[in-house]
Design an enzyme around this catalytic site. Structure first.
Site, mmCIF file in Angstrom:
data_model
loop_
_atom_site.group_PDB
_atom_site.id
_atom_site.type_symbol
_atom_site.label_atom_id
_atom_site.label_comp_id
_atom_site.label_asym_id
_atom_site.label_seq_id
_atom_site.Cartn_x
_atom_site.Cartn_y
_atom_site.Cartn_z
ATOM 1 N N GLU A 38 37.495 50.043 32.981
ATOM 2 C CA GLU A 38 36.750 48.924 33.592
ATOM 3 C C GLU A 38 35.864 48.245 32.559
ATOM 4 O O GLU A 38 35.174 48.927 31.791
ATOM 5 C CB GLU A 38 35.904 49.475 34.748
ATOM 6 C CG GLU A 38 35.722 48.522 35.880
ATOM 7 C CD GLU A 38 37.046 48.215 36.574
ATOM 8 O OE1 GLU A 38 37.669 47.203 36.223
ATOM 9 O OE2 GLU A 38 37.439 48.993 37.458
ATOM 10 N N GLU A 169 42.153 30.205 34.363
ATOM 11 C CA GLU A 169 40.831 30.706 34.800
ATOM 12 C C GLU A 169 39.768 30.419 33.748
ATOM 13 O O GLU A 169 38.675 29.971 34.052
ATOM 14 C CB GLU A 169 40.872 32.232 35.023
ATOM 15 C CG GLU A 169 41.703 32.650 36.181
ATOM 16 C CD GLU A 169 40.917 33.394 37.265
ATOM 17 O OE1 GLU A 169 39.670 33.410 37.224
ATOM 18 O OE2 GLU A 169 41.576 33.945 38.148
ATOM 19 N N ASP A 181 43.911 41.493 35.151
ATOM 20 C CA ASP A 181 44.313 41.166 36.525
ATOM 21 C C ASP A 181 45.647 40.422 36.536
ATOM 22 O O ASP A 181 46.544 40.713 37.336
ATOM 23 C CB ASP A 181 43.244 40.295 37.203
ATOM 24 C CG ASP A 181 41.851 40.891 37.092
ATOM 25 O OD1 ASP A 181 41.744 42.081 36.752
ATOM 26 O OD2 ASP A 181 40.879 40.161 37.336
HETATM 27 C C1 GLA Z 1 37.365 41.236 36.506
HETATM 28 C C2 GLA Z 1 38.016 40.458 35.363
HETATM 29 C C3 GLA Z 1 38.921 41.383 34.544
HETATM 30 C C4 GLA Z 1 38.175 42.640 34.104
HETATM 31 C C5 GLA Z 1 37.454 43.284 35.289
HETATM 32 C C6 GLA Z 1 36.566 44.426 34.873
HETATM 33 O O1 GLA Z 1 38.340 41.647 37.406
HETATM 34 O O2 GLA Z 1 38.766 39.388 35.876
HETATM 35 O O3 GLA Z 1 39.447 40.678 33.457
HETATM 36 O O4 GLA Z 1 37.303 42.346 33.057
HETATM 37 O O5 GLA Z 1 36.661 42.354 36.000
HETATM 38 O O6 GLA Z 1 37.316 45.479 34.390
#
Ligand code: GLA
Length: 397
Positions: A38, A169, A181
């Protein structure tokens, strides 16, 4: 009717209402939940998300050129049937609207990387909760990119699609998100997590033991300050990397972190320590997933949560309590039945639990009977399945 068929029916109906015709094709792009790693993607490290069975459906038909002009016309069914329309052969302008900008950003970067985008009409529907940390936005962008790339016969692979969605984005919405993501949504594989190197974008599926279940617990708390706090964390990480003279925190060893901490604020040190320790947990979690080692999952996920809570400071007291309640129900030590931690950017949203399949109900009970009676906002827990990435689907599939 199953969940997907209902969603396709909704997209079909929305398309008909907007354009008075039947759509020709349907595309699906899943949301994701991150299992470990994370706040690591934008530091160039390793992450382990999986695509799950909530998604965006894009209904599409080719559109004729009108007066020699080619357009994209779209309707966002879940946003009160809001519409957008813009010409493909003119500069693509931003609007003040979030979903329109994401759509426009995707088309802009598809043209830049892929080539000519053919005129089309789209209707978009989804069943991912918005602002819950399950990547409704990445799934929306990946769904549109996949649909328009296939429709326009562009030669793009899932990595290209993920990069296009991330560029949209970053540059059309101004969120400085990493690529995790979008990669999970574009390249996920059924019954597997995706081990992803966020620097090289090399990735491989990690098959999850059949004895394990994925439970997602929605805290019900919607992230409001998340975007600005997210961009702040990213800057803090970049500043820490500069202090250590590395390109990104992925290149920092725990020895170098300790040896070079002089002159670094306690806060910056803690941020860096989270990233370094979190990256080191990714491979052990991948191994535990394959072997179904719930004791290891309990220990590693606990360590991840504590690090996000104390060093990275992206949790909330309610989320900590939710995690503690579920962890207590799952036990610790060699007999632990699974692990739990906050997931996603933080500041509310969801927690993820990986548990022995025959104990999944235990998580749901703990949330309903031990957490909710004392909570201002009730949480809800549900078992999910790990699904494949974005693709074309047919209504009766
Ligand atoms: C969001 C961001 C990802 C990542 C997470 C944390 O989801 O979009 O790119 O940085 O937070 O792990």
């Amino acid at each position: 009717m199953n969940r997907r068929d209902r969603l396709i029916a909704r997209a079909r109906q929305g398309y008909r209402l907007a354009f008075s015709k039947e759509p020709a094709r349907f595309f699906a792009a899943p949301g994701r939940v991150n299992l470990i790693g994370e706040h690591v993607d934008y530091n160039g490290g390793f992450v382990l998300p999986c695509a799950m069975n909530r998604e965006t459906i894009v209904a599409l038909s080719p559109a004729a050129e009108i007066g020699g002009q080619a357009f994209i016309e779209a309707v966002a069914i879940d946003r009160g049937q809001a519409k957008d329309r813009f010409a493909l052969h003119e500069p693509i302008e931003k609007t003040t609207d979030h979903w329109q900008n994401l759509l426009r950003g995707v088309v802009f970067f598809l043209k830049e990387r892929g080539g000519e985008v053919l005129p089309a009409r789209l209707a978009i529907a989804g069943d991912l909760p918005i602002g819950a940390g399950l990547s409704s936005s990445a799934s929306f962008a990946v769904g549109i990119a996949t649909a328009l790339a296939k429709h326009s016969r562009l030669r793009l692979d899932p990595v290209d699609i993920a990069q296009i969605a991330q560029d949209a984005e970053n540059h059309f919405l101004g969120t400085q998100c990493g690529i995790m993501d979008q990669m999970a949504s574009a390249a996920g594989e059924a019954d597997s997590a995706l081990l992803l190197d966020c620097r090289s974008l090399e990735h491989m599926p990690i098959p999850v033991a059949k004895t394990l279940s994925l439970v997602i617990i929605d805290s019900g708390i919607r992230r409001e300050l998340a975007a600005s706090a997210f961009n702040d964390r990213r800057k803090e990480c970049e500043a820490a990397a500069a202090h250590f003279g590395v390109a990104s925190l992925r290149d920092l060893t725990s020895e170098a972190l300790e040896a070079g901490r002089q002159g670094l604020s306690n806060k910056a040190y803690a941020r860096a320590r989270h990233v370094v320790s979190e990256i080191a947990r990714v491979e052990p979690v991948a191994t535990a997933l394959v072997t179904g080692d719930t004791a290891a999952l309990a220990q590693l996920m606990r360590a991840s949560h504590v690090s996000l809570r104390d060093d990275f400071e992206v949790s909330l007291p309610q989320v900590d309590r939710l995690v503690d309640v579920v962890a207590a129900a799952l036990g610790s030590g060699p007999g632990a039945m699974g692990g739990v931690r906050m997931t996603g950017a933080g500041f509310g949203g969801c927690c993820v639990a990986l548990v022995r399949s025959d104990e999944a109900e235990r998580v749901i009970d703990a949330v309903e009977n031990d957490y909710n009676p004392l909570a201002d906002i009730p949480a809800s827990a549900e078992v999910y399945s790990l699904t494949g990435g974005a693709r074309e689907v047919t209504p009766d599939q």
